[in-house]
Motif scaffolding. Sequence first.
Motif, PDB file in Angstrom:
ATOM      1  N   ALA A  52       6.485  30.140  -4.987  1.00  0.00           N
ATOM      2  CA  ALA A  52       5.406  29.350  -5.579  1.00  0.00           C
ATOM      3  C   ALA A  52       4.684  28.628  -4.452  1.00  0.00           C
ATOM      4  N   GLU A  53       3.427  28.313  -4.711  1.00  0.00           N
ATOM      5  CA  GLU A  53       2.668  27.523  -3.747  1.00  0.00           C
ATOM      6  C   GLU A  53       1.757  26.584  -4.526  1.00  0.00           C
ATOM      7  N   GLY A  54       1.578  25.408  -3.965  1.00  0.00           N
ATOM      8  CA  GLY A  54       0.763  24.419  -4.660  1.00  0.00           C
ATOM      9  C   GLY A  54       0.387  23.303  -3.727  1.00  0.00           C
ATOM     10  N   GLY A  55      -0.034  22.214  -4.304  1.00  0.00           N
ATOM     11  CA  GLY A  55      -0.410  21.084  -3.479  1.00  0.00           C
ATOM     12  C   GLY A  55      -0.871  19.913  -4.302  1.00  0.00           C
ATOM     13  N   ALA A  56      -1.260  18.854  -3.582  1.00  0.00           N
ATOM     14  CA  ALA A  56      -1.749  17.647  -4.226  1.00  0.00           C
ATOM     15  C   ALA A  56      -2.644  16.886  -3.263  1.00  0.00           C
ATOM     16  N   LYS A  57      -3.621  16.193  -3.811  1.00  0.00           N
ATOM     17  CA  LYS A  57      -4.450  15.316  -3.004  1.00  0.00           C
ATOM     18  C   LYS A  57      -3.851  13.918  -3.064  1.00  0.00           C
ATOM     19  N   VAL A  58      -3.616  13.345  -1.875  1.00  0.00           N
ATOM     20  CA  VAL A  58      -3.025  12.020  -1.744  1.00  0.00           C
ATOM     21  C   VAL A  58      -4.124  11.040  -1.357  1.00  0.00           C
ATOM     22  N   VAL A  59      -4.237   9.961  -2.117  1.00  0.00           N
ATOM     23  CA  VAL A  59      -5.133   8.866  -1.765  1.00  0.00           C
ATOM     24  C   VAL A  59      -4.262   7.672  -1.418  1.00  0.00           C
ATOM     25  N   TRP A  60      -4.551   7.029  -0.273  1.00  0.00           N
ATOM     26  CA  TRP A  60      -3.802   5.832   0.115  1.00  0.00           C
ATOM     27  C   TRP A  60      -4.418   4.663  -0.636  1.00  0.00           C
ATOM     28  N   CYS A  61      -3.567   3.850  -1.260  1.00  0.00           N
ATOM     29  CA  CYS A  61      -4.041   2.856  -2.213  1.00  0.00           C
ATOM     30  C   CYS A  61      -3.431   1.486  -1.944  1.00  0.00           C
ATOM     31  N   ASP A  62      -4.204   0.457  -2.171  1.00  0.00           N
ATOM     32  CA  ASP A  62      -3.695  -0.912  -2.235  1.00  0.00           C
ATOM     33  C   ASP A  62      -3.272  -1.112  -3.685  1.00  0.00           C
ATOM     34  N   TYR A  63      -1.967  -1.195  -3.925  1.00  0.00           N
ATOM     35  CA  TYR A  63      -1.456  -1.223  -5.290  1.00  0.00           C
ATOM     36  C   TYR A  63      -1.901  -2.466  -6.061  1.00  0.00           C
ATOM     37  N   ALA A  64      -1.988  -3.597  -5.400  1.00  0.00           N
ATOM     38  CA  ALA A  64      -2.319  -4.844  -6.086  1.00  0.00           C
ATOM     39  C   ALA A  64      -3.733  -4.822  -6.662  1.00  0.00           C
ATOM     40  N   VAL A  65      -4.676  -4.263  -5.917  1.00  0.00           N
ATOM     41  CA  VAL A  65      -6.066  -4.253  -6.385  1.00  0.00           C
ATOM     42  C   VAL A  65      -6.499  -2.888  -6.918  1.00  0.00           C
ATOM     43  N   GLU A  66      -5.589  -1.897  -6.822  1.00  0.00           N
ATOM     44  CA  GLU A  66      -5.837  -0.543  -7.324  1.00  0.00           C
ATOM     45  C   GLU A  66      -7.113   0.060  -6.731  1.00  0.00           C
ATOM     46  N   LYS A  67      -7.216  -0.043  -5.399  1.00  0.00           N
ATOM     47  CA  LYS A  67      -8.365   0.497  -4.674  1.00  0.00           C
ATOM     48  C   LYS A  67      -7.881   1.333  -3.497  1.00  0.00           C
ATOM     49  N   ALA A  68      -8.651   2.369  -3.175  1.00  0.00           N
ATOM     50  CA  ALA A  68      -8.344   3.198  -2.017  1.00  0.00           C
ATOM     51  C   ALA A  68      -8.564   2.401  -0.737  1.00  0.00           C
ATOM     52  N   VAL A  69      -7.671   2.639   0.232  1.00  0.00           N
ATOM     53  CA  VAL A  69      -7.757   2.003   1.545  1.00  0.00           C
ATOM     54  C   VAL A  69      -7.564   3.097   2.598  1.00  0.00           C
ATOM     55  N   PRO A  70      -7.923   2.828   3.856  1.00  0.00           N
ATOM     56  CA  PRO A  70      -7.768   3.859   4.888  1.00  0.00           C
ATOM     57  C   PRO A  70      -6.317   4.339   5.029  1.00  0.00           C
ATOM     58  N   VAL A  71      -6.181   5.624   5.269  1.00  0.00           N
ATOM     59  CA  VAL A  71      -4.866   6.224   5.531  1.00  0.00           C
ATOM     60  C   VAL A  71      -4.287   5.527   6.770  1.00  0.00           C
ATOM     61  N   GLN A 127       0.841  -1.191   0.000  1.00  0.00           N
ATOM     62  CA  GLN A 127       0.000   0.000   0.000  1.00  0.00           C
ATOM     63  C   GLN A 127       0.873   1.237   0.000  1.00  0.00           C
ATOM     64  N   GLY A 128       0.305   2.333  -0.473  1.00  0.00           N
ATOM     65  CA  GLY A 128       1.052   3.574  -0.468  1.00  0.00           C
ATOM     66  C   GLY A 128       0.275   4.698  -1.119  1.00  0.00           C
ATOM     67  N   PRO A 129       0.932   5.832  -1.291  1.00  0.00           N
ATOM     68  CA  PRO A 129       0.254   7.020  -1.799  1.00  0.00           C
ATOM     69  C   PRO A 129       0.116   7.029  -3.312  1.00  0.00           C
ATOM     70  N   VAL A 130      -0.995   7.586  -3.756  1.00  0.00           N
ATOM     71  CA  VAL A 130      -1.244   7.877  -5.167  1.00  0.00           C
ATOM     72  C   VAL A 130      -1.763   9.310  -5.208  1.00  0.00           C
ATOM     73  N   ILE A 131      -1.272  10.090  -6.142  1.00  0.00           N
ATOM     74  CA  ILE A 131      -1.712  11.477  -6.294  1.00  0.00           C
ATOM     75  C   ILE A 131      -2.842  11.511  -7.315  1.00  0.00           C
ATOM     76  N   ILE A 132      -3.975  12.117  -6.925  1.00  0.00           N
ATOM     77  CA  ILE A 132      -5.094  12.163  -7.864  1.00  0.00           C
ATOM     78  C   ILE A 132      -5.275  13.540  -8.502  1.00  0.00           C
ATOM     79  N   ASN A 133      -4.655  14.562  -7.931  1.00  0.00           N
ATOM     80  CA  ASN A 133      -4.603  15.862  -8.597  1.00  0.00           C
ATOM     81  C   ASN A 133      -3.471  16.675  -7.999  1.00  0.00           C
ATOM     82  N   ALA A 134      -2.996  17.625  -8.757  1.00  0.00           N
ATOM     83  CA  ALA A 134      -1.921  18.506  -8.287  1.00  0.00           C
ATOM     84  C   ALA A 134      -2.139  19.880  -8.905  1.00  0.00           C
ATOM     85  N   HIS A 135      -1.715  20.904  -8.178  1.00  0.00           N
ATOM     86  CA  HIS A 135      -1.875  22.278  -8.666  1.00  0.00           C
ATOM     87  C   HIS A 135      -0.698  23.116  -8.190  1.00  0.00           C
TER      88      HIS A 135
END
Length: 133
Positions: A104-123, A52-60
């Motif tokens: 500069a200033e920005g950010g990203a939304k991090v979703v914690w993911c189970d990489y094997a099944v490609e599904k979000a899991v609890p942080v 499991q680990g982080p996946v970025i779903i948007n960045a600005h």
Amino acid sequence: MKHVYTAVMPIRWGDMDAMGHVNNTVYFQYLEQARIEWFASLGRGGKDPKGQGPVIINAHMTFLKQLRYPGTIECRLYAGQLGRTSFETRMEVVRTDMPGVVWAEGGAKVVWCDYAVEKAVPVPEEIRTIVEA
């Protein structure tokens, strides 16, 4: 948002584009580097394809001033807005020789993911505790 990590890195000659300033895409690399270093400092570095680990779903990013070589920057990383499977990060880029100026200033939304099944899991609880504190 809570300050969680500061990454210090050089502005490299190759970060600049034909206009003589740091290319806009490089700021996203700065954000990525700070985020990866923070996760590594928590023992969450590297990627296990079955784990499991982080996946970025948007960045600005908002570019406030033009960075130029040479120099050293601090990427100040903040985290907050915790959900069940995600949280927001925000970053400020400052030059170490001008600490009061945000370039500069920005950010990203991090979703914690189970990489094997490609599904979000609890942080994970240790990250949740840091972000909530």
